[in-house]
Design a protein around this motif. Sequence first.
Motif, PDB file in Angstrom:
ATOM      1  N   ILE A  62      15.553   7.816   8.885  1.00  0.00           N
ATOM      2  CA  ILE A  62      16.582   8.026   9.297  1.00  0.00           C
ATOM      3  C   ILE A  62      17.205   7.603  11.013  1.00  0.00           C
ATOM      4  N   ILE A 108      15.312  16.054   2.371  1.00  0.00           N
ATOM      5  CA  ILE A 108      13.843  15.645   2.659  1.00  0.00           C
ATOM      6  C   ILE A 108      12.642  16.426   3.123  1.00  0.00           C
ATOM      7  N   VAL A 115       9.267  12.395   6.914  1.00  0.00           N
ATOM      8  CA  VAL A 115      10.187  11.712   7.236  1.00  0.00           C
ATOM      9  C   VAL A 115      10.616  11.622   8.598  1.00  0.00           C
ATOM     10  N   ALA A 117      12.701  11.604  12.177  1.00  0.00           N
ATOM     11  CA  ALA A 117      14.121  11.058  12.896  1.00  0.00           C
ATOM     12  C   ALA A 117      14.142  10.247  13.889  1.00  0.00           C
ATOM     13  N   SER A 133      15.421  19.234  10.449  1.00  0.00           N
ATOM     14  CA  SER A 133      14.621  19.357   8.538  1.00  0.00           C
ATOM     15  C   SER A 133      13.950  17.795   8.760  1.00  0.00           C
ATOM     16  N   CYS A 134      13.708  17.192   9.388  1.00  0.00           N
ATOM     17  CA  CYS A 134      12.543  16.175   9.721  1.00  0.00           C
ATOM     18  C   CYS A 134      11.317  16.556  10.276  1.00  0.00           C
ATOM     19  N   ASP A 135      10.114  15.677   9.250  1.00  0.00           N
ATOM     20  CA  ASP A 135       9.333  16.144   9.980  1.00  0.00           C
ATOM     21  C   ASP A 135       9.286  15.507  11.223  1.00  0.00           C
ATOM     22  N   ALA A 137      10.795  13.682  15.462  1.00  0.00           N
ATOM     23  CA  ALA A 137      11.931  13.902  15.842  1.00  0.00           C
ATOM     24  C   ALA A 137      11.363  13.113  16.744  1.00  0.00           C
TER      25      ALA A 137
END
Length: 274
Positions: A62, A108, A115, A117, A133-135, A137
């Motif tokens: 994302i 997510i 996922v 970021a 929230s992403c796994d 980043a």
Amino acid sequence: MNVVELNPSTPAGLVKSEILNGVLRLEMNNPPANALSIALMQALKDALDATRQDKSIRVVIIASATPGKLFSAGHDLKELTLHRADEDRGRAFFARSMKLCAELMQTIVHLPVPVIAEVDGLATAAGCQLVASCDLAMCTDTSAFCTPGVNIGLFCSTPMVALSRNVHRKQAMEMLLTGETIDASTAREFGLINRIMPRQYLTQVVMKYADVIASKSPLTVKIGKEAFYRQAEMSLEDAYDYTAQVMVENMLARDAEEGMNAFIAKRTPEWTGE
């Protein structure tokens, strides 16, 4: 290059998508601030939900379609404020917006693929929540993060859920109570970010991580991601009981058998996802 089909009712162009070598890239395209309006949140959720029907997708990224400015400014305050003129002073619309945001963040977490970021710019309020929230980043060295709701009389209560599950309590409270912006180095120190790099290398590094993850057994990654989040909410004893059962079931999977046989034979495993 493939494109993920969105819900026909979703406005076109809010999320740009492409798939390359099993990696789905989703770019938020709601200038100038990528505010998480109802439409953008729905578009992101639709795109993520669609991955469940595409077994070729191994990783999701994302990002922003306008890097270097705002990753996301969080909820669309102008959209929310317009509904104060509603008969209920906006209560129904506010509830709808917060519910959809919660559904997006949980989508997510519950997605069977990781996922990542990719952040280049400012991630504020629900935008920071999206990152948390992403796994994984990754961000540029000029990126920044904040939960500034307290500055406008609106405590970042929903961003707090994701934030407090990623950083230490006192550091989460520091961000929530002061509303101050933290730089990329502080975000990494807090545990919000995995890696920091110059802008010119961001997408390259993110894709490297995505490709490495995509090379693993999709079944194993799915099992591991689900187990990670479930055990995190359990007591120590319950977590060990649960993960022991997960390990047994994982051991019986064909991919685990193939992986161990390949390791012993010193060859590259051939994953089937079973």
